[in-house]
Structure formats: C-alpha cells, structure tokens
Design an enzyme around this catalytic site. Structure first.
Site, PDB file in Angstrom:
ATOM      1  N   ARG A  62      38.722  50.511  30.524  1.00  0.00           N
ATOM      2  CA  ARG A  62      40.115  50.857  30.813  1.00  0.00           C
ATOM      3  C   ARG A  62      40.129  52.194  31.528  1.00  0.00           C
ATOM      4  NH1 ARG A  62      42.414  51.428  25.085  1.00  0.00           N
ATOM      5  NH2 ARG A  62      40.305  52.276  24.863  1.00  0.00           N
TER       6      ARG A  62
ATOM      7  N   LYS B  69      34.850  37.626  31.285  1.00  0.00           N
ATOM      8  CA  LYS B  69      35.542  38.759  31.898  1.00  0.00           C
ATOM      9  C   LYS B  69      36.910  38.348  32.430  1.00  0.00           C
ATOM     10  CE  LYS B  69      36.421  42.574  34.216  1.00  0.00           C
ATOM     11  NZ  LYS B  69      36.813  43.819  33.572  1.00  0.00           N
TER      12      LYS B  69
ATOM     13  N   GLY C 208      57.030  47.543  30.073  1.00  0.00           N
ATOM     14  CA  GLY C 208      57.043  48.533  31.137  1.00  0.00           C
ATOM     15  C   GLY C 208      57.393  47.906  32.469  1.00  0.00           C
TER      16      GLY C 208
ATOM     17  N   CYS D  46      42.094  45.823  38.201  1.00  0.00           N
ATOM     18  CA  CYS D  46      41.541  44.659  37.489  1.00  0.00           C
ATOM     19  C   CYS D  46      42.523  43.499  37.353  1.00  0.00           C
ATOM     20  CB  CYS D  46      41.052  45.086  36.107  1.00  0.00           C
ATOM     21  SG  CYS D  46      39.635  46.201  36.149  1.00  0.00           S
TER      22      CYS D  46
ATOM     23  N   ARG E 299      46.099  51.486  43.067  1.00  0.00           N
ATOM     24  CA  ARG E 299      45.987  50.081  43.435  1.00  0.00           C
ATOM     25  C   ARG E 299      46.979  49.221  42.658  1.00  0.00           C
ATOM     26  NH1 ARG E 299      39.496  49.588  43.065  1.00  0.00           N
ATOM     27  NH2 ARG E 299      39.926  51.167  41.451  1.00  0.00           N
TER      28      ARG E 299
END
Length: 476
Positions: free
Chosen positions: A154, A207, A256, A263, A331
């Site tokens: 993270r 992943k 949010g 990612c 990003r």
C-alpha cells in the site's frame, strides 16, 4: 544472498531496500540514468514515509547499491527480481508487458549459473510461462526457474507491508527455487507471518483477485454512502457496524471520492481483459469499475450542489490532490476528473497538496497551486477536502472561516464531524451524511432543494448514476 532488482520504481525500490535491510546484498538496476544518478547521490525519486532513511542506512552499510549495468548486477546473483511497470494499454486496458519481456531478454543474455527469476511486477496469468520461454529462446542452456511473487504494498505503508506482511505468496513447483525463496523471506518466516506456496499461475491470479475484491469493497461502501444521504443514515456508522463482523472486516470500508492509484484501476481492467480472453464473465468486477468511474465524476456534482447548484464564476479550493495520503502518486486520482469538471462548469480552482503538486502540475491546466491550505482557501466559495493528509485533519477552522468568501466545507473523506464544522460557521457537506447548515439565516445552505424521489431513491425513477450522467452531459 546476492539479489538483483530490475526496475527502481515504487515496487522495485521498496523491495530492494527492504531486502537489503534484512541483510541481503542488493543491487537495484534501472535504465533511467537520471534516476540512478539521483539514487547514487542520496536522493529518492518517490515519496514513501521512511524509505529515504532506510535507503541511506543500507547504502552506508554496503548492502544496497544502484547501477544501470544489468550484466554487472546479475553476475553472481542468486535471485533476480523483475519489478518494472505494467501500465494499462490505452487501446484496450490490457496490461502492457513490453517492459517485462524486454527485461526477460536482457536476463537471458546476462545470467550465469542457476538463477531464480522472480516476477514481482503485477502481470496477467500465464506471464511467467512467457518469461520462461523468452529466456530459454535467448539462452537455450540457461539454468533458470521463473517464480511469481506478487507484491501487496500500500502506498504510504509500503515498508511495513513488506517487512510485516499479511502473507507472502510464492508461485513455483520447483524445489530448488522454493528453498531459495524461503531463504529470501527467512525474516518473514522467523516472524511467524504466513508464506503461501502455490503454482505459478495461481500466484499470478491471487494478486489480481485480491485487488479486485478490495476495489469492490470500496465501490460497495460508496454506493451505501449514496443511499445514506437519501435515508438520513451515517455511512461511517454503517461501515463500523458491518466491519465488526469478522466475515467482513473493517478495512476498505471508508467511503470517499473513489479509488485511484497505480494498482486498483489498472488491475481491475487487466483482470477483466484476462477474463474476456478466456470467455469468462466477471460482472461484479465490471460493475466495480463502472461505479468507481461514475463516483469520481459525481463528486463534482456534489460540490456544485453545495454552493447552490452552479460553480460558474466561483472559486473552489481543493485540499489534497494525490489519490491517497502519504504518497505523491497522482495516477488515476479522483482529483483529476473532479477538477476538470469543475473547470468545465466555470469554476476557478485553487489547489494545495503537501507532496503531490510537482506531479499534479503537468496533469492539471489553469489550476492555481498554493503554498498552504489557508492561502488556497482565501476568498473561495467552497473548501473541498479531497485527500486526508494529516495536515488537513487539524486545520484551524476559525482561521479558515475568516478567510473564505462563502463558508461551505465539502469533506470528501469525512475527516471532520459535521457539528464541528457547523460550530465554526460552515455548511458541512460530507460523504454518506446529511448536509448540515450553520446557525445563520440559511444563506449558505445549498440553494436547490432535494428533488422528489421515487421508490428507488432517484429522481423520476432514474438510478443515481443515470441522474448524475444526465447532469454531466450538460457540463461536457
């Protein structure tokens, strides 16, 4: 153990530095001469708490070095980590693996003796097979095992995530490679943290599956937040109530402005592309992506509503630009579409971010960047808290109230209790909460009353996203 890490971006730099801190001899390789020069001279190309200090300490100990010379770095290396970027292709969203494949060719030309080649980059299922094939084509006599070892870092917490992971996933069926990888992560094993050893393709999929699931949790709680605003409920309390269920968990239930970063956006798209290539429908992931895209755009509408329905000729102060706190990563940040839509609707935008402004400047035009939150807010018609940096969690609200032209505070991270904002004279607009106005005559409350809602909670029977899209069309 001697380890080479190819790629000195976010993942590669954190990986190499942490491995060196565990006592391995690590060489980080990158083609970018400016980046290697910066690192060699003690600089760091990214912002990550604690990383600069850890790099300096391990360089001083002689365990960490940087070079552009791949062949020299690989000479005598037991393990080579591939940690280059896999950005989404503009044409179809599929992961661009050209950097990975180029590195595989370079490795094939440079390795000497048995080498474990570890794919740390996030790659679609089956990429390890291709990397292995490329190396064998370049060097038919190569004694190599290609391993998948996905990262779960993270941004803002990367060092802790690497050194104290929830788990380490190692994808290999080769016994030699298995033992070498366990030696690489001996510190993790000694600390009692789980190490999961699987097939290579399984590790590659883990992943993507993990990131898609976490992204779905975020989109879910954001949709619940929309409902909370219509039924007079509090999304933070809803999240706490469901998060206490051990089957659900509290993490990634913070409503949010939508997820961003390096990612989740690209990994969900890459997973969808992989599924399409194999004829598999992944409707939950598709919906997660569409909900998140709409979420970011609809935050601009929330800001417009907060100042009376229009930002034409008004000034909006945006506090925070990066997609999350404790990183300089812009990003896929929610701030990008929000600022663009506000500008299209006629607003003047000022912005301040503790770390992200150098990265934001090339991405945002006609934005006035300021040196602190108070300069940013001076004379504005709305303050928008976009990113929950620590600096923004203890603002002098009395001072802020004296600087703004119109006391509207749009808190897209629910940092402040609404009654605290109201106490200081602001109209408080949060996520998944009812708008609260101050104790004045109501002049600063949103001018447009709520539309009549049908049974599904949207005007005229439309879904919330359809309603938002119709309003956005007029802005475009």
């Amino acid at each position: 153990m001697r380890i080479s890490v190819i790629g000195s971006g976010y993942v590669g730099l954190v990986t190499g530095t942490c491995l060196a801190d565990w006592g391995h001899e690590v060489v980080c390789v990158d083609r970018d001469p400016a980046k290697i020069e910066l690192l060699t001279n003690g600089g760091v190309p990214i912002y990550e708490p604690g990383l600069e200090q850890m790099i300096a300490a391990n360089v001083a100990r002689g365990r960490l070095s940087f070079t552009r010379d791949l062949a020299a770095a690989l000479a005598g290396s037991d393990v080579v980590f591939i940690a280059v970027g896999t950005p989404p292709r503009a044409s179809d969203g599929e992961a661009d693996l050209s950097f990975v494949y180029d590195v595989a060719r370079d490795i094939g030309e440079a390795i000497d003796g048995y080498t474990v080649v570890v794919c740390k980059s996030t790659v679609p299922v089956g990429t390890g097979d291709v990397v292995e094939r490329i190396i064998s084509q370049v060097r038919p006599d190569a004694d190599v095992t290609v391993v998948s070892n996905p990262e779960f870092l993270r941004e803002g917490s990367a060092i802790e995530d690497f050194t104290k992971p929830d788990r380490v996933v190692i994808g290999t069926e080769d016994e030699r490679a298995r033992e070498i990888m366990l030696a690489v992560y001996e510190q993790v094993r000694a600390n009692g943290q789980p190490i999961l050893i699987t097939k290579r393709r399984t590790a590659e999929l883990i992943k993507y599956a993990a990131n898609a699931f976490l992204a779905a949790k975020l989109s879910f709680i954001n949709e619940i937040a929309d409902l909370c605003e219509h039924v007079d409920a509090d999304v933070d309390e809803v999240a706490e109530g469901i998060g206490l269920d051990s089957r659900i968990g509290a993490k990634f239930l913070k409503a949010g402005p939508g997820f961003g970063g390096s990612c989740f956006p690209k990994d969900t798209l890459a997973l969808l592309r992989t599924a399409q290539d194999h004829g598999v429908d992944m409707r939950l992931v598709e919906t997660t992506v569409s909900v998140n895209d709409a979420r970011k755009r609809r935050m601009a509408l929330k800001i417009m509503d907060a100042v009376g329905g229009s930002v034409e000729g008004k000034t909006v102060a945006v506090l925070g630009l990066t997609f999350k706190a404790n990183t300089d990563d812009m990003r896929a940040s929610p701030s990008l579409p929000v600022v663009e839509l506000l500008q299209r609707a006629g607003a003047t935008v000022r912005a301040y971010d503790p770390e992200g402004m150098p990265q934001a400047r090339p991405l945002m035009s006609d934005v006035e960047f300021t040196d602190d939150p108070y300069t940013c807010a001076k004379g504005c018609d709305a303050v928008v808290l976009m990113t929950d940096w620590d600096e923004f969690q203890s603002l002098d609200l009395e001072r802020l109230r004296g600087l703004v032209r119109t006391p509207v505070f749009v808190d897209l991270r629910n940092v402040y209790a609404p009654d605290k904002l109201v106490k200081h004279g602001f109209t408080a607009v949060g996520i998944g909460r009812s708008t609260q106005t101050g104790a004045d005559d109501g002049r600063h409350a949103p001018a447009q009353p709520p539309a009549a809602h049908s049974g599904n909670g949207s005007p005229a029977g439309r879904t919330i996203d359809e309603e938002a899209e119709m309003r956005l069309v007029s802005i475009r």
